[in-house]
Write an enzyme that holds these catalytic residues in place. Structure first.
Site, mmCIF file in Angstrom:
data_model
loop_
_atom_site.group_PDB
_atom_site.id
_atom_site.type_symbol
_atom_site.label_atom_id
_atom_site.label_comp_id
_atom_site.label_asym_id
_atom_site.label_seq_id
_atom_site.Cartn_x
_atom_site.Cartn_y
_atom_site.Cartn_z
ATOM 1 C CG HIS A 61 -2.246 0.766 1.023
ATOM 2 N ND1 HIS A 61 -2.276 1.805 0.271
ATOM 3 C CD2 HIS A 61 -3.425 0.537 1.596
ATOM 4 C CE1 HIS A 61 -3.388 2.333 0.259
ATOM 5 N NE2 HIS A 61 -4.237 1.711 0.942
ATOM 6 C CG ASP A 95 -12.393 -10.124 -19.536
ATOM 7 O OD1 ASP A 95 -11.804 -11.018 -19.220
ATOM 8 O OD2 ASP A 95 -12.992 -9.783 -20.606
#
Length: 432
Positions: free
Chosen positions: A156, A379
């Site tokens: 992060h 995707d």
């Protein structure tokens, strides 16, 4: 009984496919703050087309990862603390991102519910197999029904939610061949100096960093009692009902509330009521606010470092639980409206060395909104994910996207086991 996960190949480090700069890059003051020294870990589940070739798919993912690391080469580096301990750097020598491949007897339907425990899905991202964990680790797990789980972990301190989503969409586009690297937008931008300390001394009040008395053994309860994950989906009709309830209990003349304002208020209020806390206990709701276009000048498109500050709504248990949803939504709205350029710059100063301010944990609920990041569009040639969620469901509350329902939100959070039934009752009883 928890399902098993087994690695089928030796873990590898994937380096950028082309030469990248050998350098040391400084992370910003926001990146280096103590609050962000943990990973972002996504779990994307795909309903794999019938007859998909596992070897071809795995090879395609590996090749796309190597290509995507060329513009995002710091993700193939290693994070280290500066010698003077004032912040963090990334040593970029093309050390590589982690890649694993596994099989499991989970099925895609197992991820429609909340996990049975906070760490039930932990093995879907086995970062501990690396002696030094890279800033990016990807695990492809083949499920027993032919579906696929993709676990992705980011450091992060190197990247925030928006940045990670931009990376994942590039990664996926390259895996399918739908786009060439030279065509992809936005181009990743480092420019971490834009969110560094400027040495300001006159700072305003920031309640997210203030300490409040623990009147209820709050910290002990959340660290020692078992936490039970919950998962509840709010559809368009339910969100509209919450907006109507909020307007009916708000001050005259208020503008209509957003879905985020009413849902955050409702979750916060239900969570507080379920815990049976003392009336005088001060509670805080913290949530991330993107500052890319709130600072002046705006940050450049493609900036993928941490570019958010924490909005903070604060009140007592008594007011939060006894006043209506409109009151809660107003607190959330007010916290959002306080954040502008000056506020953001003050946060940068507050979290920088030597102040190093960090949020308290007493009375705090933190919400992270993953539902608007675009994770549901990632995707890899397997179609869009049928489920998007976290690797571990803990006390951070996550707003998640719902497949084929852009106006719905799935809410996942773990609460003390003794409070689960009450929490779910209050969530489903907004008029109570």
């Amino acid at each position: 009984m928890a399902s098993s996960v087994r690695l089928v190949k030796k873990p590898v480090l994937v380096a950028p496919v082309d030469p990248t700069p050998s350098t040391v890059l400084s992370l910003s003051s926001l990146d280096s703050q103590l609050f962000l020294r943990f990973p972002i870990e996504y779990l994307l589940v795909y309903a794999s087309p019938h007859g998909v070739d596992r070897a071809v798919t795995a090879a395609r993912v590996k090749a796309a990862l190597a290509r995507s690391l060329v513009p995002y080469y710091p993700l193939a580096g290693r994070v280290k603390t500066r010698p003077d301990s004032t912040g963090l750097d990334v040593v970029c020598q093309a050390q590589g991102a982690g890649l694993l491949e596994a099989v499991s007897d989970y099925t895609a339907s197992d991820f429609q519910r909340a996990p049975r425990s906070v760490t039930e899905w932990r093995k879907l991202l086995l970062v501990e197999v690396f002696k030094v964990v890279p800033p990016l680790v990807v695990q492809l797990t083949w499920l027993s029904d032919g579906c696929v789980a993709l676990g992705v972990g980011f450091s992060h301190c190197v990247i925030d939610g928006i940045g990670s989503s931009e990376f994942l969409n590039l990664f996926a586009e390259l895996a399918t061949g739908r786009a060439r690297l030279s065509e992809f937008q936005p181009k990743p931008v480092w420019d971490r100096h834009l969110l560094n300390s400027a040495g300001r001394t006159n700072l305003g009040t920031h309640p997210e960093f203030g300490r409040v008395p623990d009147l209820s053994g709050f910290v002990t309860r959340f660290t020692q009692e078992r936490l039970s994950p919950t998962s509840i989906t709010f559809d368009k009709t339910w969100l509209k009902e919450l907006k109507n309830i909020a307007m009916s209990t708000s001050q005259p003349g208020e503008f209509p509330y957003t879905s985020f304002e009413v849902l955050s208020g409702h979750i916060w209020r239900s969570w507080a009521r379920s815990l049976n806390l003392p009336a005088k206990q001060v509670l805080k709701l913290l949530f991330s606010i993107n500052i890319r276009n709130r600072v002046k000048p705006s940050l450049p498109a493609g900036y993928y470092g941490n570019a958010f500050v924490l909005g903070c709504a604060q009140t007592s248990v008594k007011d939060l639980t006894e006043k209506g949803l409109g009151y809660c939504a107003d607190l959330v709205r007010g916290a959002k409206e306080r954040v502008g350029d000056e506020y953001a710059r003050e946060v940068v100063e507050s979290v920088s060395w030597p102040r190093r301010a960090s949020p308290d944990s007493v009375g705090v609920l933190i919400i992270s909104q993953w539902s608007r990041l675009g994770l549901d569009r990632v995707d890899f040639g397997l179609g869009r994910p049928v489920q998007v969620g976290p690797i571990c469901c803990d006390r951070y509350c996550l707003f998640l996207p719902v497949r084929e329902s852009t106006e719905s939100v799935k809410v996942m959070v773990a609460v003390p086991t003794s409070a689960v039934d009450r929490y779910e009752y209050f969530i489903r009883s907004p008029y109570s």
